[in-house]
Design a protein around this motif. Sequence first.
Motif, PDB file in Angstrom:
ATOM      1  N   GLU A  27       0.764  -1.128   0.126  1.00  0.00           N
ATOM      2  CA  GLU A  27       0.018   0.115   0.050  1.00  0.00           C
ATOM      3  C   GLU A  27       0.697   1.219   0.116  1.00  0.00           C
ATOM      4  OE1 GLU A  27      -3.011   2.152   3.224  1.00  0.00           O
ATOM      5  OE2 GLU A  27      -3.153   0.040   2.841  1.00  0.00           O
ATOM      6  N   LEU A  28       2.130   1.047   0.565  1.00  0.00           N
ATOM      7  CA  LEU A  28       2.927   2.201   0.487  1.00  0.00           C
ATOM      8  C   LEU A  28       3.940   2.339  -0.580  1.00  0.00           C
ATOM      9  CD1 LEU A  28       3.906   1.985   4.385  1.00  0.00           C
ATOM     10  CD2 LEU A  28       2.506   3.354   3.286  1.00  0.00           C
ATOM     11  N   ASP A  29       3.606   1.386  -1.512  1.00  0.00           N
ATOM     12  CA  ASP A  29       4.441   1.527  -2.814  1.00  0.00           C
ATOM     13  C   ASP A  29       5.899   1.227  -2.465  1.00  0.00           C
ATOM     14  OD1 ASP A  29       2.280   1.910  -4.213  1.00  0.00           O
ATOM     15  OD2 ASP A  29       2.522   4.181  -4.708  1.00  0.00           O
ATOM     16  N   MET A  30       6.289   0.485  -1.485  1.00  0.00           N
ATOM     17  CA  MET A  30       7.570  -0.139  -1.281  1.00  0.00           C
ATOM     18  C   MET A  30       8.156  -1.069  -2.150  1.00  0.00           C
ATOM     19  SD  MET A  30       7.525   0.905   2.780  1.00  0.00           S
ATOM     20  CE  MET A  30       8.980   0.341   3.265  1.00  0.00           C
ATOM     21  N   ARG A  87       8.631   9.759  -2.653  1.00  0.00           N
ATOM     22  CA  ARG A  87       8.751  10.050  -1.184  1.00  0.00           C
ATOM     23  C   ARG A  87       7.538  11.174  -0.906  1.00  0.00           C
ATOM     24  NH1 ARG A  87      13.577   9.678  -0.030  1.00  0.00           N
ATOM     25  NH2 ARG A  87      14.031  11.741  -0.519  1.00  0.00           N
ATOM     26  N   GLN A  88       7.535  12.170  -2.034  1.00  0.00           N
ATOM     27  CA  GLN A  88       6.515  13.284  -1.818  1.00  0.00           C
ATOM     28  C   GLN A  88       5.170  12.666  -2.368  1.00  0.00           C
ATOM     29  OE1 GLN A  88       7.530  16.514  -4.691  1.00  0.00           O
ATOM     30  NE2 GLN A  88       5.354  17.532  -4.386  1.00  0.00           N
ATOM     31  N   ALA A  89       5.242  11.770  -3.123  1.00  0.00           N
ATOM     32  CA  ALA A  89       3.828  11.191  -3.550  1.00  0.00           C
ATOM     33  C   ALA A  89       3.312  10.412  -2.273  1.00  0.00           C
ATOM     34  CB  ALA A  89       3.943  10.200  -4.495  1.00  0.00           C
ATOM     35  N   LEU A  90       4.186   9.672  -1.475  1.00  0.00           N
ATOM     36  CA  LEU A  90       3.941   9.014  -0.374  1.00  0.00           C
ATOM     37  C   LEU A  90       3.138   9.964   0.723  1.00  0.00           C
ATOM     38  CD1 LEU A  90       3.732   6.614   1.334  1.00  0.00           C
ATOM     39  CD2 LEU A  90       5.959   6.613   2.142  1.00  0.00           C
ATOM     40  N   ILE A 174      10.060  12.037   7.114  1.00  0.00           N
ATOM     41  CA  ILE A 174       9.638  11.568   5.784  1.00  0.00           C
ATOM     42  C   ILE A 174       9.501  12.852   5.162  1.00  0.00           C
ATOM     43  CG2 ILE A 174       8.652  10.363   3.982  1.00  0.00           C
ATOM     44  CD1 ILE A 174       7.875   8.205   6.094  1.00  0.00           C
ATOM     45  N   ASP A 175      10.377  13.708   4.566  1.00  0.00           N
ATOM     46  CA  ASP A 175      10.231  14.927   4.155  1.00  0.00           C
ATOM     47  C   ASP A 175       9.490  15.897   5.502  1.00  0.00           C
ATOM     48  OD1 ASP A 175      11.044  14.493   1.683  1.00  0.00           O
ATOM     49  OD2 ASP A 175       9.028  14.197   0.734  1.00  0.00           O
TER      50      ASP A 175
END
Length: 384
Positions: A27-30, A87-90, A174-175
């Motif tokens: 779900e986190l696109d990892m 990371r920004q998209a997350l 995270i950012d």
Amino acid sequence: MTDPTADAVRRAVGAVIDPELRRPIAELDMLRDIAFADGIARVGIALTIVGCPAAQRIESDVRAAAASVPGVTAVDVAVGVMSPQERQALTERLRGGRAAREMPLGPGTLTRVIAVTSGKGGVGKSSVTANLAVALAARGLAVGLVDADVHGFSIPPLLGLVDADGAVPQPTRIDDLMLPPVAYGVKVISIGMFLRRGAGEAPLGAVAWRGPMLHRTVQQFLTDVYFGDLDVLLLDMPPGTGDVAISVGQLLPNADVLVVTTPQAAAADVAVRSGLVARQTGQRVVGVVENMAAMTLPDGTAFDLFGSGGGAAVAAALTDAGTPVPLLASVPLSPQLRADADAGVPAVVAHPEDPASIAIGRVADAIVAEPRGLSGRALPLRTR
């Protein structure tokens, strides 16, 4: 045609939960490339940041998940890091469309916010708050805890978030989002996590700030810390009715308030004021907890070091016509509660049979029995 074993590995690995974000890594696109050949599963994952403190655990859990798939005899895990764009998209997805610095806990929130207040210091408010948070988590609720007592922060050591050198773990960033450390199932944020010890300083440093800095700190805790979907967010408030109480009243006018006092009349009189100020900002006083009440000695006699009746007096003084404020519990003096606090282990975990733990459990039960209503509230639905 995709390989069915590779698909099974992807499903198994994708279900691994990120220990900080508390969501499946798929779900986190990892997830990255996943392949299977000759019994070897090759799995690629991307961590959110370089030096992620949960990296070893995530890699271990991924390896175990892949190895559990029938036919897999060996696992090769390649660990990378998200790009700035990923990371920004997350972070945007974690905010759920909410702009940066936007308050996520407004009147429409599904999270019940409870500010734990007291009129004066030394009544054991932080000990009650820490144990109450852990008791709520043990009852299956998703719980967050904000240490809003910026000058007198004490939540990290009460929950064991201090190492032998006095250092407190910092939130992962995270950012511009911060992921709070977790202790006993409770997500915790405190100013003590951002201080460093210097020569001659007391453990965890000290804070000497005035109103604007205090307001900004509390605001950042509420907007920049990613707690995820919470059932309850507790705020350990500073004693009295000063800057932080006013700021919380402005930022969270929908919050409920739990007033902590001791049985002593002098403490009870001051405790009433904290409830009255909260009510002036629109907050609702939901109950009173009397701490340091009479303890039962081995011979069966009651030892009331701080007198009696203070909790009931505060509840009566804060009761409006048609709006009763109950005395939720009287927490007796407890050497065990004190010892567990010094050891960084909540008494509700270490000694649930202690009379103080039982009393705090009653407060947790009262909160669980009165969930935040959903009438008229929009239910957020996640889409992919």
